[in-house]
Design a protein around this motif. Structure first.
Motif, short mmCIF file in Angstrom:
data_model
loop_
_atom_site.label_atom_id
_atom_site.label_comp_id
_atom_site.label_asym_id
_atom_site.label_seq_id
_atom_site.Cartn_x
_atom_site.Cartn_y
_atom_site.Cartn_z
N UNK A 266 -14.11 1.37 -20.48
CA UNK A 266 -14.13 1.85 -19.10
C UNK A 266 -12.85 2.57 -18.71
N UNK A 267 -11.80 2.45 -19.51
CA UNK A 267 -10.56 3.18 -19.22
C UNK A 267 -10.79 4.65 -19.60
N UNK A 268 -10.45 5.59 -18.73
CA UNK A 268 -10.71 7.01 -19.00
C UNK A 268 -10.14 7.50 -20.32
N UNK A 269 -10.90 8.37 -20.98
CA UNK A 269 -10.49 8.90 -22.28
C UNK A 269 -9.14 9.59 -22.23
N UNK A 270 -8.89 10.36 -21.14
CA UNK A 270 -7.63 11.11 -21.07
C UNK A 270 -6.42 10.18 -20.98
N UNK A 271 -6.59 9.05 -20.31
CA UNK A 271 -5.48 8.09 -20.19
C UNK A 271 -5.18 7.47 -21.56
N UNK A 272 -6.21 7.02 -22.25
CA UNK A 272 -6.01 6.39 -23.56
C UNK A 272 -5.48 7.42 -24.57
#
Length: 327
Positions: A266-272
């Motif tokens: 659920x954590x956005x791809x761009x953040x990870x």
């Protein structure tokens, strides 16, 4: 005044809407991303390594990482699944059991949103014994005062697996369930014979105990029982704690599990992606090499080793760019 819209008016209006949309997207892109890391007790290895990574990877105001003390692997996994944390450290075995709903998580449902950000370093299983207790093998724990670590920790899970492999029941012990620093303090005061700890060596609680107490032994975990465990559980591997890692303690053969950095789908791809990219930057490399004994073991080349759960898409994007993961 005419209300007829000319093509020139529409074009101007379109440019206005476009600029507004771009501004909105730009503002959204610059919104700070807060990324918490659940670590472990302050006397273990997760906590200092988490703090080191948070400081090195953060790129304020866009990306802010913070490390938080916790009860360890199981607590971190549950917090990630509930959304209370964006990420956390976990033993590879605990992450696998949670994702598949087996082992420790049998009957509790599968936590299928768990994703791997990176494998970090091997965590050595320490069975620490007071010299005065004369404990030379797991079998010698019978009748002794032994701390298995606190509920919610990965250490407790592995301690029970090890006891079972050596044919020891929990009822054969005078069992206690304390954090490593509490167990070490109790041992120093003569109230504890042995305790388990799973983590990267050296760890401060054991280092201080070896330096100030009446002397310690690290009990080996080797032989046919250890070989059987490795065969049964793929996440276990052979390991050795080098001589003089702890004062007056020789080299000890033991077992290890991977320490992994886990996040949520659920954590956005761009953040990870940004976290992963910064994890393997030259700045973080320098901080890891200088900041902790386990830092040198955190290598990009082993970032996907022992992956028992899917890799987060944001992390996968970086690893594909780095040539570590095939498309």
């Amino acid at each position: 005044m005419s209300t007829t819209m000319t093509r020139r008016h529409l074009a101007k209006l379109g440019l206005g809407f476009g600029a507004g949309a771009l501004l909105s997207r730009s503002a959204f892109a610059q919104a700070p991303a807060f990324f918490r890391i659940g670590t472990g007790g302050t006397a273990g290895t997760y906590y200092p390594v988490g703090g080191l990574l948070a400081n090195a990877i953060s790129n304020p105001p866009q990306l802010v990482l913070t490390a938080q003390a916790s009860n360890g692997s199981v607590a971190n996994i549950n917090a990630i699944a509930s959304g209370a944390l964006e990420s956390g450290f976990s033993q590879a075995d605990v992450a696998y059991w949670a994702y598949t709903g087996t082992g420790l998580f049998e009957g509790k449902g599968k936590l299928e949103d768990l994703r791997l950000l990176a494998n970090l370093y091997p965590e050595s299983i320490h069975l620490v014994a007071a010299k005065s207790a004369n404990i030379k093998s797991v079998a010698d724990l019978k009748g002794k005062r032994v701390s298995l670590d606190e509920p919610g920790s990965g250490t407790l899970v592995d301690a029970r697996i090890i006891l079972n492999a050596w044919g020891i029941k929990e009822s054969d012990l005078k069992a206690d369930f304390l954090k490593p620093n509490q167990a070490a303090e109790k041992m120093r005061d003569g109230g504890m014979d042995a305790f388990f700890f799973v983590g990267g060596y050296p760890t401060s609680a054991i280092t201080e105990l070896a330096a100030t107490g009446g002397g310690i032994d690290i009990v080996p975990l080797s032989g046919p029982e250890a070989d059987a465990l490795i065969k049964q559980y793929s996440f276990f591997s052979t390991d050795e704690i080098p001589a003089n890692t702890y004062k007056n303690v020789g080299a000890v053969k033991t077992l290890a599990v991977g320490a992994q950095w886990i996040t949520s789908a659920k954590v956005p791809d761009n953040v990870v992606y940004e976290v992963t990219k910064n994890l393997w930057s030259d700045k973080t490399r320098a901080a890891l090499d200088a900041g902790h004994a386990k830092g040198k073991f955190i290598r990009k080349e082993t970032a996907l080793a022992g992956a028992g759960i899917p890799v987060h898409p944001g992390a996968a994007k970086f690893y594909k760019e780095a040539g570590l993961l095939k498309s």
